[in-house]
Design an enzyme around this catalytic site. Structure first.
Site, PDB file in Angstrom:
ATOM      1  N   ASP A 162       0.872  -1.149  -0.060  1.00  0.00           N
ATOM      2  CA  ASP A 162      -0.113   0.021  -0.113  1.00  0.00           C
ATOM      3  C   ASP A 162       0.851   1.196   0.068  1.00  0.00           C
ATOM      4  O   ASP A 162       1.562   1.536   0.891  1.00  0.00           O
ATOM      5  CB  ASP A 162      -0.872  -0.123   1.397  1.00  0.00           C
ATOM      6  N   HIS A 183      -8.259   9.123  -1.689  1.00  0.00           N
ATOM      7  CA  HIS A 183      -7.234   9.392  -0.530  1.00  0.00           C
ATOM      8  C   HIS A 183      -8.405   9.778   0.587  1.00  0.00           C
ATOM      9  O   HIS A 183      -8.449   9.284   1.574  1.00  0.00           O
ATOM     10  CB  HIS A 183      -6.229  10.079  -0.456  1.00  0.00           C
ATOM     11  N   TYR A 224       2.512   9.748  -0.158  1.00  0.00           N
ATOM     12  CA  TYR A 224       3.770   9.383   0.751  1.00  0.00           C
ATOM     13  C   TYR A 224       5.191   9.520   0.215  1.00  0.00           C
ATOM     14  O   TYR A 224       6.215   9.674   0.671  1.00  0.00           O
ATOM     15  CB  TYR A 224       3.722   7.722   0.946  1.00  0.00           C
ATOM     16  N   LYS A 235      -3.054   5.974  -4.332  1.00  0.00           N
ATOM     17  CA  LYS A 235      -4.228   6.775  -3.889  1.00  0.00           C
ATOM     18  C   LYS A 235      -4.170   8.294  -4.450  1.00  0.00           C
ATOM     19  O   LYS A 235      -2.997   8.811  -4.620  1.00  0.00           O
ATOM     20  CB  LYS A 235      -3.999   7.134  -2.479  1.00  0.00           C
TER      21      LYS A 235
HETATM   22  N1  LIG Z   1      -5.687   5.833   3.696  1.00  0.00           N
HETATM   23  C1  LIG Z   1      -5.316   6.786   4.581  1.00  0.00           C
HETATM   24  O1  LIG Z   1      -5.558   7.862   4.903  1.00  0.00           O
HETATM   25  C2  LIG Z   1      -4.185   6.105   5.390  1.00  0.00           C
HETATM   26  C3  LIG Z   1      -3.693   7.011   6.562  1.00  0.00           C
HETATM   27  C4  LIG Z   1      -2.487   6.272   7.396  1.00  0.00           C
HETATM   28  C5  LIG Z   1      -2.011   5.228   6.938  1.00  0.00           C
HETATM   29  N2  LIG Z   1      -2.451   4.613   5.957  1.00  0.00           N
HETATM   30  C6  LIG Z   1      -1.862   3.108   5.309  1.00  0.00           C
HETATM   31  O2  LIG Z   1      -1.871   2.184   6.439  1.00  0.00           O
HETATM   32  C7  LIG Z   1      -0.830   1.952   6.756  1.00  0.00           C
HETATM   33  C8  LIG Z   1      -0.786   1.492   8.210  1.00  0.00           C
HETATM   34  O3  LIG Z   1      -0.809   2.777   9.272  1.00  0.00           O
HETATM   35  P1  LIG Z   1       0.212   3.446   9.857  1.00  0.00           P
HETATM   36  O4  LIG Z   1       1.572   3.445   9.051  1.00  0.00           O
HETATM   37  O5  LIG Z   1      -0.065   4.878   9.788  1.00  0.00           O
HETATM   38  O6  LIG Z   1       0.398   2.981  11.211  1.00  0.00           O
HETATM   39  P2  LIG Z   1       0.397   1.453  11.715  1.00  0.00           P
HETATM   40  O7  LIG Z   1       0.679   0.379  10.955  1.00  0.00           O
HETATM   41  O8  LIG Z   1      -0.701   1.464  12.820  1.00  0.00           O
HETATM   42  O9  LIG Z   1       1.598   1.648  12.887  1.00  0.00           O
HETATM   43  C9  LIG Z   1       3.099   1.919  12.291  1.00  0.00           C
HETATM   44  C10 LIG Z   1       4.162   2.322  13.647  1.00  0.00           C
HETATM   45  O10 LIG Z   1       4.222   0.935  14.324  1.00  0.00           O
HETATM   46  C11 LIG Z   1       5.586   0.480  14.276  1.00  0.00           C
HETATM   47  N3  LIG Z   1       5.693  -0.988  14.103  1.00  0.00           N
HETATM   48  C12 LIG Z   1       5.244  -1.877  13.437  1.00  0.00           C
HETATM   49  N4  LIG Z   1       5.173  -3.128  13.727  1.00  0.00           N
HETATM   50  C13 LIG Z   1       5.706  -3.044  14.959  1.00  0.00           C
HETATM   51  C14 LIG Z   1       5.860  -4.117  15.965  1.00  0.00           C
HETATM   52  N5  LIG Z   1       5.540  -5.470  15.785  1.00  0.00           N
HETATM   53  N6  LIG Z   1       6.224  -3.600  17.123  1.00  0.00           N
HETATM   54  C15 LIG Z   1       6.342  -2.296  17.465  1.00  0.00           C
HETATM   55  N7  LIG Z   1       6.281  -1.472  16.597  1.00  0.00           N
HETATM   56  C16 LIG Z   1       5.872  -1.583  15.385  1.00  0.00           C
HETATM   57  C17 LIG Z   1       6.228   1.211  12.979  1.00  0.00           C
HETATM   58  O11 LIG Z   1       7.480   1.374  13.275  1.00  0.00           O
HETATM   59  P3  LIG Z   1       8.616   1.090  12.412  1.00  0.00           P
HETATM   60  O12 LIG Z   1       8.380   1.294  11.000  1.00  0.00           O
HETATM   61  O13 LIG Z   1       9.847   1.789  12.881  1.00  0.00           O
HETATM   62  O14 LIG Z   1       9.008  -0.620  12.458  1.00  0.00           O
HETATM   63  C18 LIG Z   1       5.452   2.563  12.937  1.00  0.00           C
HETATM   64  O15 LIG Z   1       5.890   3.518  14.010  1.00  0.00           O
HETATM   65  C19 LIG Z   1       0.231   2.919   6.317  1.00  0.00           C
HETATM   66  O16 LIG Z   1       1.584   2.684   6.109  1.00  0.00           O
HETATM   67  C20 LIG Z   1      -0.253   3.403   5.055  1.00  0.00           C
HETATM   68  O17 LIG Z   1       0.104   2.557   3.976  1.00  0.00           O
HETATM   69  C21 LIG Z   1      -3.638   5.065   5.070  1.00  0.00           C
END
Ligand SMILES: NC(=O)c1ccc[n+]([C@@H]2O[C@H](COP(=O)([O-])OP(=O)(O)OC[C@H]3O[C@@H](n4cnc5c(N)ncnc54)[C@H](OP(=O)(O)O)[C@@H]3O)[C@@H](O)[C@H]2O)c1
Length: 278
Positions: free
Chosen positions: A51, A114, A56, A81
């Protein structure tokens, strides 16, 4: 609901396309070796869904990783997106071409609106419908659309969105919205399943972690899938990319799923789709 089998298992979208229910998020993964290494490692580990988004600023790195990976492009489900400033009919068509160029591919598997930019999302959607009809995209969808946005869009849409990607975690379950999407044939997808990392400061899954010998991350991801929700946890660390996917050897029971559901308190880590200014 489909059975949860393995890292490459899929949910079937309303147009018959198979969407891997588990993938890698890349928000805040830098568009350099960081995202290239993360995506390549994930594909090596068996991930088949990546994704990204124009905003980004790492589509080039994602595209490079896919090219360099041993996994064939057609075996990877790639989402990007259209960003808010590009919304509108003509500008979305242009933004799509620019994303393809950066991703070094000639199609994407899923293209999402998005955010629901109110004055523009209907024109943006017409552009996605057009690109879909031209077979440039295998599935089209939205992100951050609440029920009223979807109802409004559906009044004029020719094609029902295949996916709605929403913030989703134990503090923001929005079961009514999930049910609405399910009723309409719109696949629900979770973003920020770990509350962008805040999950690890909470102590809400300890009993389940002990019972199953799993981490908080694994418990929450397993809960996503058992609820029929696609999930795309982000990490750039190999050990986490690997361990986040080790969720196919245990199953939460109904009470445990209900317990995680019950933690809902409407708390967001990201913006409110009814009140954002970007
Ligand atoms: N459509 C939208 O508006 C929207 C908004 C936000 C996000 N997204 C998508 O959704 C994806 C996921 O959401 P997100 O990136 O916001 O947050 P998330 O997946 O909830 O959390 C990511 C955070 O958690 C850490 N992490 C990951 N696995 C871990 C583990 N096993 N133990 C401890 N820490 C861990 C990562 O750090 P490290 O990378 O340093 O390991 C990062 O800081 C995004 O990357 C993006 O592709 C979409």
């Amino acid at each position: 609901m489909s059975k949860i089998t393995d890292i490459q298992g899929t949910f079937t979208l309303n147009n018959g396309v198979e969407m891997p229910y588990f993938g890698l998020g890349t928000y805040q993964a830098d568009n350099d070796q960081e995202v290239v290494d993360a995506v390549k490692f994930a594909l090596d580990q068996g991930y088949r869904h990546i994704d990204t988004a124009a905003v980004y600023k790492n589509e080039v790195g994602v595209g490079k990783a896919i090219k360099e990976s041993a996994v064939a492009r057609e075996d990877i489900f790639l989402t990007t997106k259209v960003w808010n400033s590009d919304q509108g009919y003509e500008s979305t068509l242009k933004a799509f071409e620019a994303s393809l160029e950066r991703l070094a591919t000639d199609y994407v598997d899923l293209y999402l609106v998005h955010w629901p930019v109110v004055a523009k999302y209907k024109d943006t959607w017409r552009a996605l419908e057009e690109l879909y009809k031209q077979k440039r995209i295998r599935a089209i969808g939205v992100s951050n659309f609440l029920q009223h946005h979807l109802e409004d869009l559906l009044q004029s849409a020719e094609i029902v969105p295949m996916v709605n990607q929403m913030e989703f975690h134990p503090y923001l379950v929005q079961q009514d919205l999930l049910n609405f999407c399910t009723d309409k044939g719109i696949q629900y997808e979770a973003w920020s399943p770990f509350l962008q990392g805040k999950l690890f400061e909470l102590d809400i899954t300890r009993d389940l972690e002990e019972k199953y010998g799993k981490s908080a991350a694994q418990i929450v991801l397993r809960w996503n899938l058992q609820k029929g929700v696609v999930t795309i946890p982000k990490s750039v660390h190999k050990n986490r990319i690997a361990s986040n996917s080790e969720i196919f050897d245990f199953e939460l029971n109904d009470d445990e799923v209900a317990y995680l559901d019950s933690l809902h308190k409407g708390e967001r880590t990201g913006p409110d789709p009814d009140n954002f200014d970007f």
